[in-house]
Each structure stands twice: as structure tokens, then as C-alpha cells.
Scaffold this motif. Structure first.
Motif, PDB file in Angstrom:
ATOM      1  N   ASN A 196       0.826  -1.207   0.000  1.00  0.00           N
ATOM      2  CA  ASN A 196       0.000   0.000   0.000  1.00  0.00           C
ATOM      3  C   ASN A 196       0.864   1.262   0.000  1.00  0.00           C
ATOM      4  O   ASN A 196       0.542   2.247  -0.669  1.00  0.00           O
ATOM      5  CB  ASN A 196      -0.931   0.010   1.213  1.00  0.00           C
ATOM      6  N   GLU A 197       1.956   1.237   0.755  1.00  0.00           N
ATOM      7  CA  GLU A 197       2.863   2.391   0.792  1.00  0.00           C
ATOM      8  C   GLU A 197       3.523   2.614  -0.565  1.00  0.00           C
ATOM      9  O   GLU A 197       3.759   3.757  -0.973  1.00  0.00           O
ATOM     10  CB  GLU A 197       3.924   2.186   1.873  1.00  0.00           C
ATOM     11  N   GLU A 250       0.958   4.324  -2.659  1.00  0.00           N
ATOM     12  CA  GLU A 250       0.851   5.730  -2.267  1.00  0.00           C
ATOM     13  C   GLU A 250       2.023   6.542  -2.825  1.00  0.00           C
ATOM     14  O   GLU A 250       1.856   7.708  -3.212  1.00  0.00           O
ATOM     15  CB  GLU A 250       0.813   5.829  -0.741  1.00  0.00           C
ATOM     16  N   VAL A 278       1.239   7.233  -6.351  1.00  0.00           N
ATOM     17  CA  VAL A 278       0.226   8.291  -6.448  1.00  0.00           C
ATOM     18  C   VAL A 278       0.900   9.658  -6.423  1.00  0.00           C
ATOM     19  O   VAL A 278       0.551  10.563  -7.195  1.00  0.00           O
ATOM     20  CB  VAL A 278      -0.798   8.165  -5.298  1.00  0.00           C
ATOM     21  N   LYS A 279       1.889   9.822  -5.547  1.00  0.00           N
ATOM     22  CA  LYS A 279       2.608  11.095  -5.461  1.00  0.00           C
ATOM     23  C   LYS A 279       3.368  11.384  -6.751  1.00  0.00           C
ATOM     24  O   LYS A 279       3.402  12.525  -7.227  1.00  0.00           O
ATOM     25  CB  LYS A 279       3.571  11.063  -4.276  1.00  0.00           C
ATOM     26  N   PRO A 285      -5.680   2.965  -6.755  1.00  0.00           N
ATOM     27  CA  PRO A 285      -5.302   3.480  -5.437  1.00  0.00           C
ATOM     28  C   PRO A 285      -6.466   3.577  -4.458  1.00  0.00           C
ATOM     29  O   PRO A 285      -6.260   3.602  -3.244  1.00  0.00           O
ATOM     30  CB  PRO A 285      -4.741   4.875  -5.755  1.00  0.00           C
ATOM     31  N   SER A 286      -7.685   3.656  -4.960  1.00  0.00           N
ATOM     32  CA  SER A 286      -8.849   3.779  -4.078  1.00  0.00           C
ATOM     33  C   SER A 286      -9.357   2.426  -3.590  1.00  0.00           C
ATOM     34  O   SER A 286     -10.312   2.369  -2.819  1.00  0.00           O
ATOM     35  CB  SER A 286      -9.987   4.517  -4.804  1.00  0.00           C
ATOM     36  N   LYS A 307      -7.261  -0.193  -2.163  1.00  0.00           N
ATOM     37  CA  LYS A 307      -6.146  -0.902  -1.533  1.00  0.00           C
ATOM     38  C   LYS A 307      -6.667  -1.866  -0.468  1.00  0.00           C
ATOM     39  O   LYS A 307      -7.604  -1.550   0.261  1.00  0.00           O
ATOM     40  CB  LYS A 307      -5.163   0.091  -0.897  1.00  0.00           C
TER      41      LYS A 307
END
Length: 247
Positions: A89-90, A93, A96-97, A155-156, A158
């Protein structure tokens, strides 16, 4: 009693195939963790019992080893699942950045990239341009769409580390206690423990296959075969070590 078929009116108001076309939730992470936990609990403790029992030790030692294996394995599985899912998950994320920065710096290039993706899917140029422009009206939605197509992840959606850890812990405990059942009931028999463990492997293999389109019989036999290899190897090690232990 089977449920009645929906009437013509409900079918007309439904989306195409809504009444007979549903999918399982494959994004939650619980099924993989639960299946892995149950399988690992069964194979680990059945093999452990085989190895310790093969060394010719007393039934009390077999039970102690099995319970210790259950506790240690359950916590190990749960912590491993939590760390694994959290790390995944990290990583999402972090991506995503990266995508968010790219869209902030190069919005036109990112939109053009999405146009290319849509045309590769079969859309006409005009439709792809209109769809990409509409998607990019919402920056968060645009990030999700880009990552879904570029990396194959949403990403939504996870999976939850806690759900994965909890299901793994619970199912490992259930799987690991199965080969101990004869001993806990007072039957101090290695054969009985291995037999119950083998039955458990068959059942879990069939249940896992029921979540897919695969044959339950094939799934059961495959899991039993994999477990048998581990049990045989551990029993052999236990028997060889047991021979060398002074009586």
C-alpha cells in the motif's frame, strides 16, 4: 429453496446482466490471506507433528510441539501479512505522489498520454480526446485512471493490512489445530493425527477451489499432494534424528 427469477419489469429496470452477472470482491486481500493461512497452518503443523512423532517422542511432547507451532506460526503469519500488505500500500501511495506531480507539471502531456491509452483500447481519436478531457477535469480521478491503466492497480481500492493479518491469523490457527484433534481427544496416535491432517488438506483445497472456476476435486488432490511431500520430508528428518538420540 431457490430464489425466484426476477420478473420482466425488474429486468427491464436493471443494468445489462445485473440480475445474473455479479463478480466476487477480489480487492480486499482477505481471501488470499485466509487461504494461505489455512493451508500453511495445516501443512506446517501436520509436518511438525510428523517430524516430532517420527522421532519417537511421547504424545505430550507432540502436543506441546504442535501448540507451540500453532502460536508461533499464527503470529508470524499475521505479522508477515500486515507488513507485506502495508508495504504494498505504501508503494502504491508513493506512485500516487509521482503521478500527481507529473500531472501538475505536465498536464497536457499526461492528458495526451491518456488519449493514447484510450485509442489503444479501441476508441476513436475524437472519443478518446473527449473522454481524456473529462477525466482530467477531476485531478484525483485522473490519477486513479492513469495508475489503473499504467500499473494495473486502483489506489482507491487498496487491501486492508488489518483484515489480511486477522484473516491469516484466524485461519492459520484453525488449520494448525486440525492435526492435533486426535491428541487433544486422548488418541495418542501419529497415524490418526496425520489422517485428520490429510482430510483437512483435502477440505481446504476443495474450499479454495470453490472460489474459482477450477475443479474442487483437483484442488483437493493438489493440496493433499503438496502437503504429503512436506509431511514425508519432515517425518524422514525426524526419524533419522530420532535414531541418533540415546534412549
Amino acid at each position: 429453496m431457490s430464489e425466484p427469477m426476477p420478473g420482466p419489469e425488474s429486468i427491464e429496470n436493471a443494468l445489462p446482466h445485473e440480475f445474473d452477472h455479479t463478480h466476487s470482491d477480489v480487492s480486499g486481500g482477505w481471501l488470499r490471506a485466509a487461504t494461505f493461512g489455512a493451508m500453511d497452518g495445516l501443512v506446517t503443523n501436520t509436518s511438525l507433528i510428523a517430524g516430532v512423532g517420527g522421532a519417537g517422542v511421547a504424545a505430550h511432547t507432540v502436543i506441546l510441539s504442535g501448540v507451540a507451532g500453532l502460536v508461533a506460526g499464527a503470529f508470524s503469519m499475521a505479522l508477515g501479512e500486515f507488513a507485506s500488505v502495508s508495504t504494498a500500500n505504501e508503494q502504491i501511495e508513493a506512485e500516487v505522489k509521482v503521478e500527481t506531480r507529473a500531472q501538475a507539471r505536465y498536464p497536457e502531456a499526461e492528458q495526451a498520454e491518456l488519449v493514447g491509452t484510450f485509442t489503444a483500447m479501441g476508441m476513436s481519436e475524437a472519443t478518446a480526446e473527449a473522454a481524456a478531457a473529462e477525466v482530467h477535469n477531476d485531478s484525483a480521478r485522473a490519477v486513479n485512471i492513469h495508475l489503473t491503466h499504467e500499473l494495473g492497480v486502483n489506489p482507491s481500492e487498496k487491501p486492508s493490512p488489518l483484515v489480511a493479518a486477522g484473516s491469516s491469523f484466524l485461519m492459520f490457527c484453525i488449520g494448525a489445530v486440525i492435526p492435533l484433534i486426535p491428541y487433544l481427544l486422548g488418541y495418542e496416535s501419529l497415524v490418526a493425527g496425520l489422517t485428520v491432517g490429510g482430510i483437512g488438506l483435502l477440505v481446504v483445497g476443495a474450499l479454495a477451489a470453490s472460489f474459482t472456476a477450477k475443479s474442487k476435486v483437483r484442488g483437493a488432490i493438489r493440496q493433499l499432494a503438496f502437503g504429503a511431500i512436506a509431511v514425508a520430508a519432515t517425518y524422514l528428518v525426524g526419524a533419522l534424528i530420532g535414531v541418533g538420540i540415546p534412549g
